[in-house]
Design an enzyme around this catalytic site. Structure first.
Site, PDB file in Angstrom:
ATOM      1  CB  CYS A  63      46.726  50.815  37.902  1.00  0.00           C
ATOM      2  SG  CYS A  63      46.936  49.989  39.503  1.00  0.00           S
ATOM      3  CB  CYS A 102      44.931  46.312  41.317  1.00  0.00           C
ATOM      4  SG  CYS A 102      45.065  47.846  42.228  1.00  0.00           S
ATOM      5  CB  SER A 103      41.752  48.253  38.671  1.00  0.00           C
ATOM      6  OG  SER A 103      41.408  47.975  40.026  1.00  0.00           O
ATOM      7  CB  CYS A 104      45.070  52.718  41.103  1.00  0.00           C
ATOM      8  SG  CYS A 104      45.339  51.670  42.543  1.00  0.00           S
TER       9      CYS A 104
END
Lengths: 119, 193
Positions: free
Chosen positions: B97, B100-102
């Site tokens: 991702c 961000c941090s998906c």
């Protein structure tokens, strides 16, 4: 798959994170994560709104870091950004006042050393 | 910021939200318990094991993973849409991702630290083969690498290739061998695991 097999699988795979790793390095990280998910479940905001806030905060950091030398940047602290994204969204939605928040942080910071935290 | 300051900030926020009636501390505890104990890569491993053993399930999974995994009744899926990408002799898939941090929580739990770090987020797109080598994955030069950038709307999971010697194993035995990293695409499962 039968329910019997599900039970067996669950037992075989204990502890569940054996296939992963410790997910929160510090208890406060779990609290902040838990707050964000619980607020979204309570429909205080939509998860996608939180996600956008996180993308904005991380994006700001990425741009900041891109303009600096590696030794100026320091360690990337994901949950600091996560926490900032939550505060930002709550302030934007008028659910949190920055004034109240700063006051509360100052109050808690002033507690005598060794104060027993609530969690 | 030290951890103790971060802890004070988190505690201050929680106390204000509880006072306003927006949150019950028990709800926070429940979320933490869920992700610590019941949501994690063991869920994705069950999906992969079933796909390897059951061709009909696999075709449903590849066509519409979000619906196909409903039968498992996984919790914790703040997943809008899950897409499964299959590793083959020709293609190796890798998930990131960049923003961000998906990450597909329902099947893999919360992402490992390195997945959220700027180094992985930026380098995987630029030089996927170098990053893979650092994870210990050596791919034939002829093999294509596809990088999938997760987003708020779509989360990806890799269906790894099954090692030949695992062909006789049942779903339960397979699930216990399938690793988180293989479902992100930074590991290739091998016979000796």
């Amino acid at each position: 798959m039968t329910s019997e097999m599900n039970i067996e699988l669950d037992e075989v795979l204990q502890p569940p994170m054996a296939n992963g790793e410790v997910i929160f390095e510090e208890p406060w990280q779990g609290r902040v994560f838990g707050m964000a998910v619980a607020l979204s479940r309570a429909e205080v905001f939509m998860w996608s709104e939180f996600q956008q806030s996180l993308i904005d905060v991380v994006g700001d950091w990425d741009r900041w870091a891109a303009a600096r030398q590696a030794d100026e940047i320091g360690t990337y602290q994901y949950y600091e950004h996560f926490s900032k994204a939550l505060n930002k969204l709550l302030v934007e939605k008028s659910l949190l006042s920055e004034q109240d928040y700063s006051t509360r942080v100052a109050e808690f910071s002033a507690r005598p050393h060794g104060h027993d935290h609530s969690h | 910021m030290s951890d103790s300051q971060a802890a004070i900030r988190a505690e201050a926020l929680e106390s204000l939200l509880v006072e306003k009636g927006l949150l019950d501390p028990n709800d926070i505890d429940a979320v933490i318990e869920l992700y610590n104990e019941r949501v994690g890569p063991m869920n994705g491993a069950r999906v992969v094991a079933k796909a390897w053993r059951d061709a009909q399930f696999k075709s449903r999974l590849m066509a519409d993973a979000t619906s196909a995994i409903e039968e498992f009744e996984f919790e914790g899926g703040e997943v809008q849409k899950l897409v499964v990408v299959e590793n083959t002799d020709e293609v190796h898939n890798l998930v990131v991702c960049t923003l961000c941090s998906c990450y597909p929580w329902a099947v893999l739990g919360l992402p490992p630290k390195w997945y959220k770090d700027p180094a992985y987020r930026s380098r995987v797109v630029r030089e996927p083969r170098v990053v893979l080598t650092e994870f210990g994955v050596q791919l034939a030069a002829s093999k294509k690498v596809r990088v999938w950038d997760s987003s708020a709307e779509i989360r990806y999971m890799v269906l790894p290739q099954q090692p030949q010697t695992w062909l006789g194993l049942d779903e339960q035995a397979l699930a216990s061998k399938i690793t988180r990293d293989s479902m992100i695409g930074v590991e290739v499962l091998t016979d000796d695991l």
